[in-house]
Design a protein around this motif. Structure first.
Motif, PDB file in Angstrom:
ATOM      1  N   LYS A  90    -111.339 -33.253   2.385  1.00 45.16           N
ATOM      2  CA  LYS A  90    -110.407 -32.619   1.440  1.00 45.16           C
ATOM      3  C   LYS A  90    -109.025 -33.271   1.472  1.00 45.16           C
ATOM      4  O   LYS A  90    -108.466 -33.612   0.421  1.00 45.16           O
ATOM      5  N   GLN A  91    -108.456 -33.456   2.655  1.00 43.57           N
ATOM      6  CA  GLN A  91    -107.092 -33.970   2.764  1.00 43.57           C
ATOM      7  C   GLN A  91    -106.990 -35.426   2.342  1.00 43.57           C
ATOM      8  O   GLN A  91    -105.923 -35.887   1.949  1.00 43.57           O
ATOM      9  N   LEU A  92    -108.095 -36.145   2.397  1.00 46.45           N
ATOM     10  CA  LEU A  92    -108.075 -37.567   2.075  1.00 46.45           C
ATOM     11  C   LEU A  92    -108.320 -37.827   0.599  1.00 46.45           C
ATOM     12  O   LEU A  92    -107.611 -38.631  -0.029  1.00 46.45           O
ATOM     13  N   VAL A  93    -109.295 -37.151   0.023  1.00 45.89           N
ATOM     14  CA  VAL A  93    -109.765 -37.479  -1.325  1.00 45.89           C
ATOM     15  C   VAL A  93    -109.171 -36.589  -2.406  1.00 45.89           C
ATOM     16  O   VAL A  93    -108.826 -37.067  -3.495  1.00 45.89           O
ATOM     17  N   TRP A  94    -109.053 -35.313  -2.142  1.00 46.79           N
ATOM     18  CA  TRP A  94    -108.613 -34.392  -3.193  1.00 46.79           C
ATOM     19  C   TRP A  94    -107.261 -34.755  -3.812  1.00 46.79           C
ATOM     20  O   TRP A  94    -107.115 -34.670  -5.046  1.00 46.79           O
ATOM     21  N   PRO A  95    -106.244 -35.126  -3.013  1.00 48.77           N
ATOM     22  CA  PRO A  95    -104.936 -35.415  -3.630  1.00 48.77           C
ATOM     23  C   PRO A  95    -104.992 -36.512  -4.688  1.00 48.77           C
ATOM     24  O   PRO A  95    -104.385 -36.383  -5.763  1.00 48.77           O
ATOM     25  N   VAL A  96    -105.700 -37.599  -4.426  1.00 45.35           N
ATOM     26  CA  VAL A  96    -105.724 -38.690  -5.395  1.00 45.35           C
ATOM     27  C   VAL A  96    -106.562 -38.318  -6.620  1.00 45.35           C
ATOM     28  O   VAL A  96    -106.224 -38.709  -7.748  1.00 45.35           O
ATOM     29  N   LEU A  97    -107.627 -37.536  -6.442  1.00 41.47           N
ATOM     30  CA  LEU A  97    -108.398 -37.097  -7.602  1.00 41.47           C
ATOM     31  C   LEU A  97    -107.594 -36.111  -8.459  1.00 41.47           C
ATOM     32  O   LEU A  97    -107.644 -36.162  -9.693  1.00 41.47           O
ATOM     33  N   ARG A  98    -106.864 -35.244  -7.799  1.00 41.19           N
ATOM     34  CA  ARG A  98    -105.993 -34.324  -8.552  1.00 41.19           C
ATOM     35  C   ARG A  98    -104.952 -35.109  -9.351  1.00 41.19           C
ATOM     36  O   ARG A  98    -104.690 -34.814 -10.518  1.00 41.19           O
ATOM     37  N   ARG A 114    -114.443 -21.481  -6.229  1.00 44.23           N
ATOM     38  CA  ARG A 114    -115.643 -21.272  -5.436  1.00 44.23           C
ATOM     39  C   ARG A 114    -116.809 -20.964  -6.368  1.00 44.23           C
ATOM     40  O   ARG A 114    -116.606 -20.535  -7.495  1.00 44.23           O
ATOM     41  N   VAL A 115    -118.015 -21.212  -5.877  1.00 45.78           N
ATOM     42  CA  VAL A 115    -119.215 -20.875  -6.635  1.00 45.78           C
ATOM     43  C   VAL A 115    -119.992 -19.837  -5.836  1.00 45.78           C
ATOM     44  O   VAL A 115    -119.802 -19.686  -4.621  1.00 45.78           O
ATOM     45  N   ASP A 116    -120.893 -19.118  -6.522  1.00 46.35           N
ATOM     46  CA  ASP A 116    -121.677 -18.120  -5.803  1.00 46.35           C
ATOM     47  C   ASP A 116    -122.883 -18.758  -5.126  1.00 46.35           C
ATOM     48  O   ASP A 116    -123.047 -19.985  -5.137  1.00 46.35           O
ATOM     49  N   ALA A 117    -123.740 -17.942  -4.544  1.00 42.40           N
ATOM     50  CA  ALA A 117    -124.865 -18.441  -3.762  1.00 42.40           C
ATOM     51  C   ALA A 117    -125.859 -19.240  -4.592  1.00 42.40           C
ATOM     52  O   ALA A 117    -126.644 -20.025  -4.052  1.00 42.40           O
ATOM     53  N   THR A 118    -125.834 -19.065  -5.898  1.00 41.64           N
ATOM     54  CA  THR A 118    -126.756 -19.795  -6.773  1.00 41.64           C
ATOM     55  C   THR A 118    -126.122 -21.034  -7.386  1.00 41.64           C
ATOM     56  O   THR A 118    -126.785 -21.766  -8.126  1.00 41.64           O
ATOM     57  N   GLY A 119    -124.824 -21.271  -7.099  1.00 36.31           N
ATOM     58  CA  GLY A 119    -124.124 -22.406  -7.673  1.00 36.31           C
ATOM     59  C   GLY A 119    -123.397 -22.093  -8.972  1.00 36.31           C
ATOM     60  O   GLY A 119    -122.851 -22.992  -9.614  1.00 36.31           O
ATOM     61  N   ARG A 396    -118.858 -30.038 -18.990  1.00 44.60           N
ATOM     62  CA  ARG A 396    -117.432 -29.877 -19.299  1.00 44.60           C
ATOM     63  C   ARG A 396    -116.501 -30.098 -18.120  1.00 44.60           C
ATOM     64  O   ARG A 396    -115.310 -30.344 -18.313  1.00 44.60           O
ATOM     65  N   PHE A 397    -117.030 -29.998 -16.895  1.00 44.81           N
ATOM     66  CA  PHE A 397    -116.153 -30.082 -15.729  1.00 44.81           C
ATOM     67  C   PHE A 397    -116.755 -30.973 -14.648  1.00 44.81           C
ATOM     68  O   PHE A 397    -117.968 -31.184 -14.587  1.00 44.81           O
ATOM     69  N   VAL A 398    -115.860 -31.481 -13.805  1.00 52.73           N
ATOM     70  CA  VAL A 398    -116.231 -32.241 -12.613  1.00 52.73           C
ATOM     71  C   VAL A 398    -115.988 -31.349 -11.403  1.00 52.73           C
ATOM     72  O   VAL A 398    -114.943 -30.698 -11.303  1.00 52.73           O
ATOM     73  N   TYR A 399    -116.959 -31.330 -10.471  1.00 50.22           N
ATOM     74  CA  TYR A 399    -116.875 -30.469  -9.292  1.00 50.22           C
ATOM     75  C   TYR A 399    -116.934 -31.342  -8.042  1.00 50.22           C
ATOM     76  O   TYR A 399    -117.897 -32.083  -7.842  1.00 50.22           O
ATOM     77  N   VAL A 400    -115.890 -31.244  -7.212  1.00 50.00           N
ATOM     78  CA  VAL A 400    -115.815 -32.057  -5.992  1.00 50.00           C
ATOM     79  C   VAL A 400    -115.732 -31.115  -4.795  1.00 50.00           C
ATOM     80  O   VAL A 400    -114.746 -30.384  -4.637  1.00 50.00           O
ATOM     81  N   PRO A 401    -116.758 -31.120  -3.918  1.00 49.98           N
ATOM     82  CA  PRO A 401    -116.712 -30.257  -2.734  1.00 49.98           C
ATOM     83  C   PRO A 401    -115.890 -30.912  -1.636  1.00 49.98           C
ATOM     84  O   PRO A 401    -115.212 -31.924  -1.859  1.00 49.98           O
ATOM     85  N   ASP A 406    -116.004 -24.019   1.704  1.00 51.33           N
ATOM     86  CA  ASP A 406    -116.799 -23.839   0.478  1.00 51.33           C
ATOM     87  C   ASP A 406    -115.960 -23.925  -0.790  1.00 51.33           C
ATOM     88  O   ASP A 406    -116.386 -23.493  -1.861  1.00 51.33           O
ATOM     89  N   GLU A 407    -114.753 -24.497  -0.689  1.00 51.90           N
ATOM     90  CA  GLU A 407    -113.922 -24.662  -1.880  1.00 51.90           C
ATOM     91  C   GLU A 407    -114.305 -25.935  -2.635  1.00 51.90           C
ATOM     92  O   GLU A 407    -114.736 -26.928  -2.044  1.00 51.90           O
TER      93      GLU A 407
END
Length: 423
Positions: A90-98, A114-119, A396-401, A406-407
């Motif tokens: 998170k600390q390495l990749v998220w800032p540059v993608l944001r 966050r997503v639920d148990a089914t995604g 419509r969206f990109v999701y990066v874990p 679980d964020e």
């Protein structure tokens, strides 16, 4: 520069190209940076998470590059990143993608969700997908596996016989019955334990004679009355017997043999869940000079109740359960499980096609824990999620874990420039 060095006969290595990639990235030289990246890929060098961060920064910082070219390069790099880094830091990749999506991605919307148990993501009204290995991915793993086995397995006939066993396992029941009613050429097999004899194989017979005393096994006698399901070859769960048997057995004074109680508890739990298990175990774990007499009852029980494949000396049992999990294709209403805590970081796993292997492992490996006493442990299984916990591009969206919690970093997708959704 890379082309000139290659033309001059310089043997370029990773330690030469990686600093060059970072240099171009720091100076915003996007075309050069992407050129070095592609050259590293072509040479089969590992692209690290930090390397991707540098290339993403270069996409953000490059000057004098048309917007379309910049977005095209980012789409290519991000597509490669999705396959190489399943759960980024998170600390390495998220800032540059944001930074990219807020400043250059033209969408402007970047949120942590966050997503639920089914995604399912309620905020975006999209559901994350299960990204399964394609036939191409499976073929790539098998090809690398066969290539490695060819130069490491001491007794290839045992491996070839397992191929034949899997081929028979993949046949429909009616087809298999027809085959059994006719003449049966080649190696025979015992009822699911893989210890069949192949007539005329003098070299292998000499090998077996050599290991007879050391690897004489218990529980070889066949029960007079076979249970109705003994002849089944269907399975939806593969059990790495050695991994479970040696779980937490590295304490001082631990016995040399596997913990048969642990392995039996696992098999009982899987049966209670309605799973059909294939137990893969090396023959050394059945050797009379290693296995205590009281454990013979477990061996007879497993022979009666489970599909039990014994791997012969000179072969690595990891390759057997790996091949079975990939090439067994008989239709099943449930997902194939491979029950093991093996982190698969050994050099022989690194020989496999890593992208394809990562896809396979994320969807099929089942981790476990054994809680309580050694004789009566309670089994806890952690099967794969209904969705793939990896970077995904949906409509419509990109999701990066991330690798910590679980964020998810969620950004609106620029569909006109980015590559296709997950496949």
């Amino acid at each position: 520069m890379v082309a000139a060095m290659g033309a001059a006969g310089v043997n370029l290595k990773l330690r030469s190209l990686r600093p060059l990639l970072h240099y171009y990235a720091r100076h915003g030289l996007l075309e050069d940076c992407v050129g070095v990246f592609r050259d590293m890929q072509r040479r089969g060098f590992e692209i690290s998470e930090l390397d991707y961060v540098f290339t993403f920064r270069c996409c953000c910082d490059a000057e004098g590059v048309a917007a379309a070219a910049r977005e095209g390069h980012f789409a290519f790099l991000f597509g490669e990143f999705r396959e190489d880094v399943l759960r980024p830091e998170k600390q390495l990749v998220w800032p540059v993608l944001r930074r990219w999506y807020e400043g250059h991605g033209r969408g402007g919307e970047v949120q942590v969700m966050r997503v639920d148990a089914t995604g399912w993501c309620a905020a975006t009204e999209e559901r994350l997908r299960s990204v399964e290995p394609t036939e191409e991915h499976r073929a790539a793993i098998v090809a690398k596996l066969e290539e490695y086995v060819k130069v490491t397995v001491k007794h290839r006939r045992a491996w070839d016989r397992f191929h034949g066993w899997l081929e028979r396992a993949n046949r429909a029941p009616a087809e298999e019955k027809k085959k059994e009613d006719g003449s049966r050429a080649g190696a025979t097999e015992t009822d699911g334990d893989g210890a069949g004899e192949a007539p005329g194989l003098k070299q292998e017979q000499r090998c077996k004679q050599k290991f007879k005393q050391r690897f004489e096994t218990a529980g070889e006698e066949k029960p007079k009355a076979k249970a109705a399901h003994i002849r089944r070859r269907e399975f939806d769960t593969i059990v790495d017997g050695a991994n479970i048997g040696y779980f937490r057995q590295n304490f001082k004074g631990a016995p040399k043999h596997i913990n048969y109680h642990q392995l039996d508890a696992m098999l009982q739990e899987l049966r209670a869940l309605g799973r059909k298990s294939l137990l893969v175990l090396h023959r050394r774990h059945l050797a009379k000079n290693l296995m205590p007499e009281w454990a013979e009852a477990f061996i007879r029980k497993w022979r009666d109740q489970e599909l039990f494949y014994i791997v012969e000396p000179g072969n690595n049992d990891d390759w057997y359960w790996m091949l079975a999990s990939i090439t067994y294709t008989r239709a099943s209403p449930v997902q194939m499980w491979v029950v093991t805590n093996d982190l698969m970081r050994d050099h022989h796993f690194q020989m496999l096609s890593q992208r394809s292997f990562n896809r396979w492992r994320e969807r099929h490996q089942v981790y476990y824990d054994l809680i309580g006493s050694e004789r009566y442990p309670r089994v806890e299984l952690r099967p794969p999620l209904p969705y793939s916990h990896r970077t995904q591009q949906l409509e419509r969206f990109v999701y990066v874990p991330n690798a910590s919690d679980d964020e998810w970093l969620v950004a609106r997708r620029v569909a006109s420039r980015e590559t296709n959704s997950e496949s």
